[in-house]
Write a protein that holds these residues in place. Structure first.
Motif, short mmCIF file in Angstrom:
data_model
loop_
_atom_site.label_atom_id
_atom_site.label_comp_id
_atom_site.label_asym_id
_atom_site.label_seq_id
_atom_site.Cartn_x
_atom_site.Cartn_y
_atom_site.Cartn_z
N GLN A 654 0.86 -1.20 0.09
CA GLN A 654 -0.02 -0.13 0.04
C GLN A 654 0.79 1.23 -0.08
O GLN A 654 0.46 2.25 -0.68
CB GLN A 654 -0.96 -0.09 1.22
N VAL A 655 1.98 1.18 0.78
CA VAL A 655 2.71 2.27 0.73
C VAL A 655 3.40 2.71 -0.49
O VAL A 655 3.62 3.84 -1.00
CB VAL A 655 3.90 2.50 1.93
N HIS A 656 4.01 1.55 -1.23
CA HIS A 656 4.50 1.76 -2.42
C HIS A 656 3.58 2.31 -3.29
O HIS A 656 3.99 3.20 -4.17
CB HIS A 656 4.85 0.53 -2.90
N GLY A 657 2.41 1.61 -3.31
CA GLY A 657 1.45 2.31 -4.45
C GLY A 657 1.01 3.93 -4.32
O GLY A 657 0.99 4.76 -5.10
N GLY A 658 1.07 4.20 -2.93
CA GLY A 658 0.72 5.75 -2.66
C GLY A 658 1.83 6.31 -2.91
O GLY A 658 1.80 7.65 -3.48
N VAL A 659 3.20 6.03 -2.79
CA VAL A 659 4.30 6.90 -3.31
C VAL A 659 4.08 7.00 -4.62
O VAL A 659 4.54 8.24 -5.06
CB VAL A 659 5.57 6.21 -2.68
N GLY A 716 -4.29 3.19 10.33
CA GLY A 716 -4.58 2.54 8.73
C GLY A 716 -3.50 3.10 7.97
O GLY A 716 -2.75 3.87 8.33
N CYS A 717 -3.24 2.47 6.80
CA CYS A 717 -2.29 2.82 6.05
C CYS A 717 -2.32 2.92 4.53
O CYS A 717 -1.20 3.40 3.59
CB CYS A 717 -1.33 1.45 5.81
N GLY A 718 -3.75 3.03 3.95
CA GLY A 718 -4.05 2.88 2.57
C GLY A 718 -3.67 4.09 1.83
O GLY A 718 -3.25 4.05 0.72
N GLU A 719 -3.66 5.29 2.62
CA GLU A 719 -3.48 6.45 2.00
C GLU A 719 -2.17 7.22 2.29
O GLU A 719 -1.62 8.29 1.71
CB GLU A 719 -4.42 7.49 2.04
N ALA A 720 -1.45 6.68 3.31
CA ALA A 720 -0.34 7.30 3.97
C ALA A 720 0.88 7.60 2.96
O ALA A 720 1.67 8.54 3.02
CB ALA A 720 0.14 6.27 5.04
N GLY A 721 1.14 6.65 1.92
CA GLY A 721 2.26 6.86 0.92
C GLY A 721 1.95 8.25 0.06
O GLY A 721 2.91 8.75 -0.29
N THR A 722 0.90 8.30 -0.21
CA THR A 722 0.55 9.78 -1.09
C THR A 722 0.74 10.90 -0.11
O THR A 722 1.16 11.92 -0.61
CB THR A 722 -0.85 9.71 -1.75
N VAL A 723 0.22 10.74 0.89
CA VAL A 723 0.27 11.82 1.96
C VAL A 723 1.66 12.15 2.34
O VAL A 723 2.17 13.44 2.32
CB VAL A 723 -0.39 11.61 3.44
N GLY A 724 2.63 11.19 2.28
CA GLY A 724 4.06 11.79 2.51
C GLY A 724 4.95 11.93 1.60
O GLY A 724 5.87 12.56 1.57
N SER A 725 4.45 11.27 0.24
CA SER A 725 5.43 11.26 -0.63
C SER A 725 5.40 12.56 -1.49
O SER A 725 6.76 13.14 -2.22
CB SER A 725 5.01 10.13 -1.75
#
Length: 762
Positions: A654-659, A716-725
């Motif tokens: 999920q993190v990879h996808g969000g990033v 939760g983790c689903g959106e975190a990658g986008t929030v941080g990247s």
């Protein structure tokens, strides 16, 4: 973690059928005898409909139905769609211009549906669309993200949709005036498309007892069920809504769209199945877009570089109409993490939403939180440069201290736990911060500009904190878990099955996850806002506890012992004074044999007491070729605090996808219109998305601080990658360009824009 998940990586169960080509998406499950639907859409951004001639098209062989707004109105279909409205700073409600499912009298964006053609084949439907005489008297479009200009809606002065404020305006202005240091910047957040792998699609069909069945590619069946039924004047019990496999949602598929109302009405009128699947250009024209806003922000500091005030003034583009959640994205949801991980006691957010002659803007992965964190973390880096302080140090000085939790933010959120400095120290080691100077030197020798960027994000889990779960035991020895969320690529089938197996001892291959069927599941909150696994597993725990209670009492009765003499150890029941160790499936089979069917299906409802707040640090390193403007994302490191994890492998995915989605927005993606409102990026020839060859390998680690907001300690983790990247990559590119005098870099950092910024700086 023994009770609340083993926290072991477990490969996805659903991938076997996906890799074998056995996924069942909308286009796979639509009835073979269904007619094909096609929408005639406006080719101009703003204008009045002078003529809509349908006679020739209706006479074409193979055409069964053509619908317009007048036909819908005559049939009693509501010519307005529900949407969230914000409360303005003066206490009034935000604007609510009507949005008809098919354009009535006027078109307001390129791609707005004007008519719906139903035919034997898609080719016949398209031929009929070309025969329709559509004449539109063009009007000047309003395309600027600013109040004023040509009116999109006659009843909305200055095109102002809402004027939202939160915080203390006067105290913020005073603190800024008294501050030792003040940094003000303008920051843009470009409009992007979700571009899910599977485009939007749906079909509708009449079923037994005069009911209708609507199936679509979405993120939850219960919202559309109520909204479609209301629009068509149907009893909700007369509408069944289902969702099969979904090829990506990203928030874009979490809202109602006008096509769905029209589709169900057409199937009712014809008493025959009707299907519609968007092609890629149709999706890029009509899917709700994301982001699209601009900011002027100010940070004030004391002499020790501690933040004394934060002011944000934003203008948000809503498109031509209110999306279902559009008004709330850059207002209420943005405000949830306004002050990030910093101890800011004085702040003011004022965001105004404006209508433009473009497609609607609504939820896109993160929905307001990536925008808020991108702005704040960009400001922290710009402030560090302006004040001559290390960007890592300025963050440490302002972190909320661990002993300050639970921490009440100035916007009314309560962060339960956090150890931000610990996470930041870990990511510094993982990213080899000490070795950056050597990597920078090597890039210089190669004629490249190297930059490093940091973002420390926090996000708020959204959506309803309440969810239902039903556990049912079948005659053939399986367990069915009915859930109220909807997977659209996250791996829910695996997570829920493994979690249930961990709590009950039921083998994973004997568990089936049931989702996306309003007839089989009475209600649910759907998927969005990173809520799914936390809320669903929380209620699953309570459901299992109820099942254990029921089976324990039953086994005590059968074995003629006291109920307290029966225990369950997550795998088997143990009965004092007996060597019997029945599994849960054994207990279910015995209950069936004894006629205790009441024990074979258990439903529970549970509500989380509070939201959890995932947080973490992203570090990006880029290399820019100053001769071509080509930017390469060279290294990427993430250390997250997701609390206790159920399946670390899926979390990392999920993190990879969000990033990657954050990288896409920062480096290549942008929906562009010309001065007439024509969309210039309506195909993948013109709209770029990340690919494997421009995506780096990512280093992912965690420093868990278990949440106190749920018994599992999860976040939760689903959106975190986008929030941080977004900010991490943006700050890295800024760091590289700063070396050549670029002082106001803005996304998207395409090669041409980077090259131009470098030339302008010269």
């Amino acid at each position: 973690m023994e009770k609340f998940g083993k926290a072991q990586s477990f490969t996805r169960l659903e991938d076997v059928r996906f890799l074998k080509g056995e996924g069942r998406y909308i286009d796979d499950v639509a009835p073979e005898n269904a007619y094909f639907g096609y929408f005639l859409r406006s080719q101009v951004a703003h204008g009045t409909i002078a003529e809509l001639g349908l006679d020739d098209a209706r006479d074409l062989d193979g055409v069964h139905l053509i619908l317009t707004a007048d036909d819908l109105e005559a049939a009693g279909v509501a010519l307005d769609m529900w949407s969230l409205r914000m409360t303005n700073v003066d206490g009034t409600k935000g604007a609510a211009p009507k949005r008809p499912p098919l354009a009535k009298g006027k078109v307001r964006f390129v791609g707005e549906a004007v008519a719906f053609i139903v035919a034997d084949s898609i080719d016949v439907a398209k031929d009929a669309a070309e025969m329709i005489e559509l004449d539109i008297d063009e009007l000047d479009p309003h395309l600027e993200i600013a109040p004023g200009g040509p009116l999109v809606h006659d009843d909305v002065p200055d095109n102002l949709a809402y004027d939202f404020g939160i915080g203390d305006r006067d105290a913020t202005e005073t603190a800024i005036a008294d501050a030792a240091h003040v940094v003000t910047c303008e920051v843009a957040d470009t409009r992007v498309a979700a571009v899910s792998m599977e485009p939007r699609g749906a079909y509708a069909e009449p079923i037994e007892n005069g009911r209708m069945h609507f199936a679509f590619s979405g993120q939850g069946v219960w919202g559309p069920k109520g909204q479609i039924a209301k629009a068509l004047g149907m009893d909700e019990d007369d509408l069944k809504v289902t969702t099969p496999d979904v090829g990506g949602g990203f928030g874009m598929k979490g809202q109602m769209y006008p096509e769905y109302i029209v589709l169900v009405h057409a199937a009712r009128v014809l008493n025959h199945p009707v299907r519609w699947i968007a092609d890629r250009s149709e999706s890029l024209l009509t899917d709700n877009a994301g982001r699209a806003l601009t900011h002027t922000a100010t940070l004030a500091f004391d002499t020790d570089f501690r933040i004394t005030a934060y002011k944000v003034e934003s203008l948000s583009d809503l498109g031509a109409y209110n999306g279902q959640f559009g008004q709330g994205i850059q207002a209420q949801l943005f405000s949830r993490v306004l002050t990030g991980v910093y101890d800011i006691q004085t702040a003011w957010l004022n965001t105004k939403g404006v209508y433009t002659n473009t497609v609607q803007v609504d939820a896109y992965r993160g929905a307001g939180r990536p925008e808020a964190i991108y702005l704040l973390e960009t400001m922290m880096d710009r402030a560090a440069r302006a004040l001559g302080i290390d960007p890592w140090d300025i963050r440490r000085r302002n972190f909320i201290a661990p002993d300050a939790f639970p921490y009440d933010t100035i916007v009314g959120e309560t962060y339960d736990v956090g150890e931000f400095n610990k996470v930041l120290s870990r990511v510094a080691d993982e990213a080899d911060l000490q070795g950056y100077a050597k990597r920078h030197e090597d890039s210089e020798k190669a004629g490249k500009l190297r930059g490093i960027g940091l973002c420390y994000y926090i996000e708020s889990i959204l959506g309803s904190p309440e969810e239902d779960a039903t556990l049912e035991f079948t005659e053939d020895g399986r367990a069915l878990l009915y859930v109220g969320t909807q997977s659209n690529g996250q791996g829910h089938e695996t997570v829920y099955a493994k979690f249930l197996s961990d709590q009950t001892g039921i083998p994973v291959d004997r568990i089936e996850i049931v989702q996306g069927d309003s007839d089989r599941i009475a209600r649910g909150g759907g998927t969005g806002g990173s809520r799914s696994v936390t809320v669903q597993n929380n209620v699953t725990l309570q459901t299992v506890a109820k099942v254990v209670e029921g089976f324990s009492a039953f086994l005590a009765e059968v074995e003629e012992v006291a109920v307290e003499d029966v225990s369950f150890d997550d795998e088997v029941f143990r009965i004092k004074g007996s060597n019997l160790t029945p599994t849960m499936l054994d207990a279910a089979a015995l209950a069936k044999a004894k006629g205790r069917d009441d024990l074979l299906r258990t439903t529970e409802t549970a509500k989380l007491p509070a939201r959890s707040f995932p947080n973490g640090a992203h570090v990006a390193e880029v290399e820019v070729d100053p001769e071509t403007g080509v930017t390469r994302l060279d290294r990427y490191t993430v250390t997250d605090d997701f609390g206790n994890m159920i399946n670390p492998l899926l979390v990392e995915g999920q993190v990879h996808g969000g990033v990657v989605q954050g990288m896409g927005q920062l480096m290549m993606e942008q929906l562009v219109t010309d001065e007439d409102g024509q969309v210039l990026t309506a195909s993948f020839m013109d709209y770029a998305v990340p690919r494997a060859d421009n995506t780096p390998f990512m280093k992912f680690t965690t420093e868990p601080v278990p949440s106190t907001a749920n018994v599992m300690g999860m976040k939760g983790c689903g959106e975190a990658g986008t929030v941080g990247s977004m900010a991490a990559i943006g700050n890295a590119i800024t760091d590289a360009l700063w070396q050549r005098g670029v002082r106001d870099p803005q996304m998207p950092y395409t090669p041409l824009r980077v090259w131009q910024m470098l030339r302008d700086a010269e």
